[in-house]
Design an enzyme around this catalytic site. Structure first.
Site, mmCIF file in Angstrom:
data_model
loop_
_atom_site.group_PDB
_atom_site.id
_atom_site.type_symbol
_atom_site.label_atom_id
_atom_site.label_comp_id
_atom_site.label_asym_id
_atom_site.label_seq_id
_atom_site.Cartn_x
_atom_site.Cartn_y
_atom_site.Cartn_z
ATOM 1 N N CYS A 31 76.228 105.737 38.664
ATOM 2 C CA CYS A 31 76.879 104.587 39.295
ATOM 3 C C CYS A 31 75.831 103.547 39.709
ATOM 4 O O CYS A 31 74.895 103.861 40.459
ATOM 5 C CB CYS A 31 77.686 105.043 40.508
ATOM 6 S SG CYS A 31 78.271 103.687 41.528
ATOM 7 N N CYS A 52 75.572 103.118 43.565
ATOM 8 C CA CYS A 52 74.921 104.276 44.193
ATOM 9 C C CYS A 52 73.410 104.160 44.026
ATOM 10 O O CYS A 52 72.642 104.445 44.954
ATOM 11 C CB CYS A 52 75.405 105.586 43.578
ATOM 12 S SG CYS A 52 76.992 106.174 44.206
ATOM 13 N N ASP A 102 74.710 89.149 45.804
ATOM 14 C CA ASP A 102 75.289 89.270 44.464
ATOM 15 C C ASP A 102 74.369 88.579 43.461
ATOM 16 O O ASP A 102 73.847 87.490 43.706
ATOM 17 C CB ASP A 102 76.691 88.631 44.445
ATOM 18 C CG ASP A 102 77.487 89.034 43.214
ATOM 19 O OD1 ASP A 102 78.484 89.753 43.373
ATOM 20 O OD2 ASP A 102 77.101 88.638 42.086
ATOM 21 N N HIS A 106 80.038 107.425 47.613
ATOM 22 C CA HIS A 106 80.712 106.905 46.413
ATOM 23 C C HIS A 106 82.221 107.062 46.522
ATOM 24 O O HIS A 106 82.745 108.166 46.579
ATOM 25 C CB HIS A 106 80.216 107.614 45.146
ATOM 26 C CG HIS A 106 80.883 107.076 43.915
ATOM 27 N ND1 HIS A 106 80.408 105.971 43.237
ATOM 28 C CD2 HIS A 106 82.012 107.446 43.274
ATOM 29 C CE1 HIS A 106 81.213 105.700 42.223
ATOM 30 N NE2 HIS A 106 82.202 106.583 42.214
ATOM 31 N N ASN A 118 88.059 93.418 45.199
ATOM 32 C CA ASN A 118 88.762 93.469 43.920
ATOM 33 C C ASN A 118 89.127 94.926 43.630
ATOM 34 O O ASN A 118 88.279 95.824 43.783
ATOM 35 C CB ASN A 118 87.877 92.892 42.814
ATOM 36 C CG ASN A 118 87.584 91.411 43.019
ATOM 37 O OD1 ASN A 118 88.437 90.674 43.515
ATOM 38 N ND2 ASN A 118 86.389 90.976 42.675
ATOM 39 N N GLY A 160 90.232 92.366 38.928
ATOM 40 C CA GLY A 160 88.910 91.800 38.668
ATOM 41 C C GLY A 160 87.760 92.721 38.998
ATOM 42 O O GLY A 160 86.600 92.290 38.982
ATOM 43 N N HIS A 214 82.448 101.175 42.263
ATOM 44 C CA HIS A 214 81.984 101.726 43.540
ATOM 45 C C HIS A 214 82.470 100.690 44.551
ATOM 46 O O HIS A 214 82.075 99.522 44.462
ATOM 47 C CB HIS A 214 80.452 101.853 43.541
ATOM 48 C CG HIS A 214 79.864 102.360 44.824
ATOM 49 N ND1 HIS A 214 79.027 103.464 44.879
ATOM 50 C CD2 HIS A 214 79.964 101.902 46.100
ATOM 51 C CE1 HIS A 214 78.647 103.659 46.127
ATOM 52 N NE2 HIS A 214 79.201 102.719 46.896
ATOM 53 N N HIS A 257 83.312 97.912 47.005
ATOM 54 C CA HIS A 257 82.416 96.910 47.593
ATOM 55 C C HIS A 257 83.239 95.760 48.132
ATOM 56 O O HIS A 257 84.294 95.419 47.579
ATOM 57 C CB HIS A 257 81.389 96.411 46.567
ATOM 58 C CG HIS A 257 81.979 95.950 45.286
ATOM 59 N ND1 HIS A 257 82.361 96.834 44.278
ATOM 60 C CD2 HIS A 257 82.280 94.717 44.825
ATOM 61 C CE1 HIS A 257 82.854 96.147 43.256
ATOM 62 N NE2 HIS A 257 82.827 94.855 43.561
ATOM 63 N N HIS A 312 83.096 91.759 48.981
ATOM 64 C CA HIS A 312 82.387 90.498 48.785
ATOM 65 C C HIS A 312 82.491 89.680 50.067
ATOM 66 O O HIS A 312 83.591 89.511 50.605
ATOM 67 C CB HIS A 312 83.045 89.671 47.673
ATOM 68 C CG HIS A 312 83.024 90.285 46.309
ATOM 69 N ND1 HIS A 312 82.178 89.863 45.307
ATOM 70 C CD2 HIS A 312 83.757 91.294 45.769
ATOM 71 C CE1 HIS A 312 82.396 90.559 44.207
ATOM 72 N NE2 HIS A 312 83.357 91.443 44.451
HETATM 73 P P1 AMP Z 1 83.626 93.135 41.098
HETATM 74 O O1 AMP Z 1 84.077 92.172 40.043
HETATM 75 O O2 AMP Z 1 84.437 93.032 42.371
HETATM 76 O O3 AMP Z 1 83.523 94.560 40.588
HETATM 77 O O4 AMP Z 1 82.204 92.641 41.528
HETATM 78 C C1 AMP Z 1 81.011 93.158 41.026
HETATM 79 C C2 AMP Z 1 79.947 92.202 41.444
HETATM 80 O O5 AMP Z 1 78.698 92.856 41.297
HETATM 81 C C3 AMP Z 1 79.876 90.919 40.599
HETATM 82 O O6 AMP Z 1 80.069 89.785 41.444
HETATM 83 C C4 AMP Z 1 78.484 90.967 39.983
HETATM 84 O O7 AMP Z 1 77.885 89.692 39.905
HETATM 85 C C5 AMP Z 1 77.751 91.897 40.937
HETATM 86 N N1 AMP Z 1 76.621 92.624 40.369
HETATM 87 C C6 AMP Z 1 76.584 93.341 39.211
HETATM 88 N N2 AMP Z 1 75.392 93.910 39.040
HETATM 89 C C7 AMP Z 1 74.640 93.551 40.112
HETATM 90 C C8 AMP Z 1 73.289 93.836 40.518
HETATM 91 N N3 AMP Z 1 72.484 94.603 39.790
HETATM 92 N N4 AMP Z 1 72.849 93.291 41.678
HETATM 93 C C9 AMP Z 1 73.665 92.516 42.423
HETATM 94 N N5 AMP Z 1 74.941 92.230 42.108
HETATM 95 C C10 AMP Z 1 75.427 92.732 40.960
HETATM 96 ZN ZN ZN Z 2 78.686 104.840 43.431
#
Ligand code: AMP
Ligand code: ZN
Length: 111
Positions: free
Chosen positions: A4, A7, A30, A46, A87, A93, A98, A100, A102
């Site tokens: 993940c 993680c 982000d 997780h 999301n 979206g 995992h 999260h 925003h």
């Molecule tokens: P979601 O669409 O809610 O799953 O959001 C995932 C978010 O993770 C997106 O806004 C991506 O830009 C962000 N993201 C993906 N990989 C990374 C990373 N390595 N570091 C920081 N943000 C990331």
């Molecule tokens: Zn995870």
């Protein structure tokens, strides 16, 4: 969970632009910001998606929202306000499975 992305970020195995960490939660910028400030807050535990949460996760989810408030108000100092988004699954979206939160801020956000 070993494969993940979030993680691994929480464990420091993949670099991130960290803004906050405690024993149970981690927050970082982000990589593709959608606002002047765009931070993701994750539990180190997780849980793939909000839709998978059960009653046993209630305390974790409550603590997660408390950390979101703390990070937005006291770490990022988004005094003018901010938006909080979770999301859920592909239709909502969600790309990273995992859970999260925003935090978006730093400008007046359109609806
Ligand atoms: P979601 O669409 O809610 O799953 O959001 C995932 C978010 O993770 C997106 O806004 C991506 O830009 C962000 N993201 C993906 N990989 C990374 C990373 N390595 N570091 C920081 N943000 C990331
Ligand atoms: Zn995870």
């Amino acid at each position: 969970m070993s494969d993940c992305l979030f993680c691994k970020i929480a464990a420091g195995e993949i670099p991130s632009n960290k803004v906050y960490e405690d024993d149970d939660f981690f927050a970082f910028h982000d990589i593709h910001p959608k606002a002047p400030t765009h931070v993701l807050v994750i539990p180190k535990f997780h849980l793939a998606t909000l839709a998978d949460a059960t009653k046993e996760d209630s305390a974790l989810l409550g603590q997660l929202m408390d950390r979101v408030r703390h990070i937005a108000d006291e770490v990022l100092k988004l005094d003018a306000g901010y938006r909080v988004i979770i999301n859920v699954r592909e239709g909502g979206g969600q790309v990273v499975f995992h859970i999260h939160v925003h935090i978006l801020g730093g400008k007046r956000l359109p609806f």
